[in-house]
Every structure is written in C-alpha cells, then in structure tokens.
Design a protein around this motif. Sequence first.
Motif, PDB file in Angstrom:
ATOM      1  N   GLU A 133       0.856  -1.192   0.000  1.00 50.83           N
ATOM      2  CA  GLU A 133       0.000   0.000   0.000  1.00 50.83           C
ATOM      3  C   GLU A 133       0.893   1.244   0.000  1.00 50.83           C
ATOM      4  O   GLU A 133       2.050   1.179   0.452  1.00 50.83           O
ATOM      5  N   PRO A 134       0.371   2.371  -0.476  1.00 54.26           N
ATOM      6  CA  PRO A 134       1.184   3.603  -0.452  1.00 54.26           C
ATOM      7  C   PRO A 134       1.722   3.933   0.938  1.00 54.26           C
ATOM      8  O   PRO A 134       2.837   4.463   1.057  1.00 54.26           O
ATOM      9  N   GLU A 135       0.966   3.557   1.976  1.00 47.79           N
ATOM     10  CA  GLU A 135       1.402   3.825   3.350  1.00 47.79           C
ATOM     11  C   GLU A 135       2.611   2.990   3.756  1.00 47.79           C
ATOM     12  O   GLU A 135       3.223   3.243   4.796  1.00 47.79           O
ATOM     13  N   ASP A 136       2.967   2.007   2.968  1.00 52.29           N
ATOM     14  CA  ASP A 136       4.153   1.203   3.246  1.00 52.29           C
ATOM     15  C   ASP A 136       5.439   1.850   2.735  1.00 52.29           C
ATOM     16  O   ASP A 136       6.534   1.340   2.995  1.00 52.29           O
ATOM     17  N   SER A 137       5.311   2.945   2.034  1.00 54.72           N
ATOM     18  CA  SER A 137       6.484   3.614   1.469  1.00 54.72           C
ATOM     19  C   SER A 137       7.393   4.158   2.565  1.00 54.72           C
ATOM     20  O   SER A 137       6.923   4.592   3.619  1.00 54.72           O
ATOM     21  N   GLY A 138       8.695   4.154   2.267  1.00 58.06           N
ATOM     22  CA  GLY A 138       9.664   4.688   3.203  1.00 58.06           C
ATOM     23  C   GLY A 138      11.020   4.036   3.004  1.00 58.06           C
ATOM     24  O   GLY A 138      11.182   3.195   2.111  1.00 58.06           O
ATOM     25  N   VAL A 139      11.960   4.435   3.822  1.00 63.78           N
ATOM     26  CA  VAL A 139      13.258   3.777   3.832  1.00 63.78           C
ATOM     27  C   VAL A 139      13.181   2.613   4.810  1.00 63.78           C
ATOM     28  O   VAL A 139      12.781   2.797   5.962  1.00 63.78           O
TER      29      VAL A 139
END
Length: 121
Positions: free
Chosen positions: A84-90
């Motif tokens: 999901e987009p909310e999983d984005s990150g480093v």
Amino acid sequence: QLVESGGGLVQPGGSLRLSCGASQVTTPYIARGWFRQAPGKGREGVACISSSGRINYLDSVKDRFTISRDNGKNTVDLQMNNLEPEDSGVYYCAASTYCSAQISAAQYPFWGQGTQVTVSS
C-alpha cells in the motif's frame, strides 16, 4: 555490518522482497529486525525474528509481510505482498539480542544504511 537490498518502486497491490546480509555482527546480536521510516515520521518497527525463529509483526503488516532467515547464509528476508502507499519509506535492517513483541528501535544497536521502498501508481 548490515546491508539491505531489494527496494524499489512498485504499484499498489504489488510485491517486493528485501534482503539483509550481515558481516561482523555476531553473538549475541543474532535477532534481526526490519524498520521503516517515512519522511517526517519516526522509525517504525515492522517485523523481527530471533535466532530460534520467534517472530513478531507490526499489526498493520501482519497478514501481508513475512520475515524469514537463513542462518547458514546469515541473511534475513522480508517478503512484502499487497503493498500500500502507506508502506512507502526507507527500510532498515537492524540487529539485536532479542525479538520482542514491541519492536523498538532502541533495542537495536546495529543498523544498515537502508533501502528505499516506494509504493505508487
């Protein structure tokens, strides 16, 4: 030393597999954790695994992510499905002496440099 690989850009609903290799990180720092950090937010514990295979997950990823380890190769993988987009990150790999239900960054003294995961259409 911990080194992550496998990040990238993926569409919502897609999958990625992250891998963490370790060198010079030995007993007792055998437990491994995966963390993520989105822009402007704190570092969040996603999953961890002990030397004996005890596993804990962040509730929001429990049915989508799977952590596993290969003790012979000294690697730990994070399979991420239905992203999901909310999983984005480093995403960071880290080493500790144990894997607790509350996956806190303060418990992990050794860290990798991180790999970027972007979930976007």
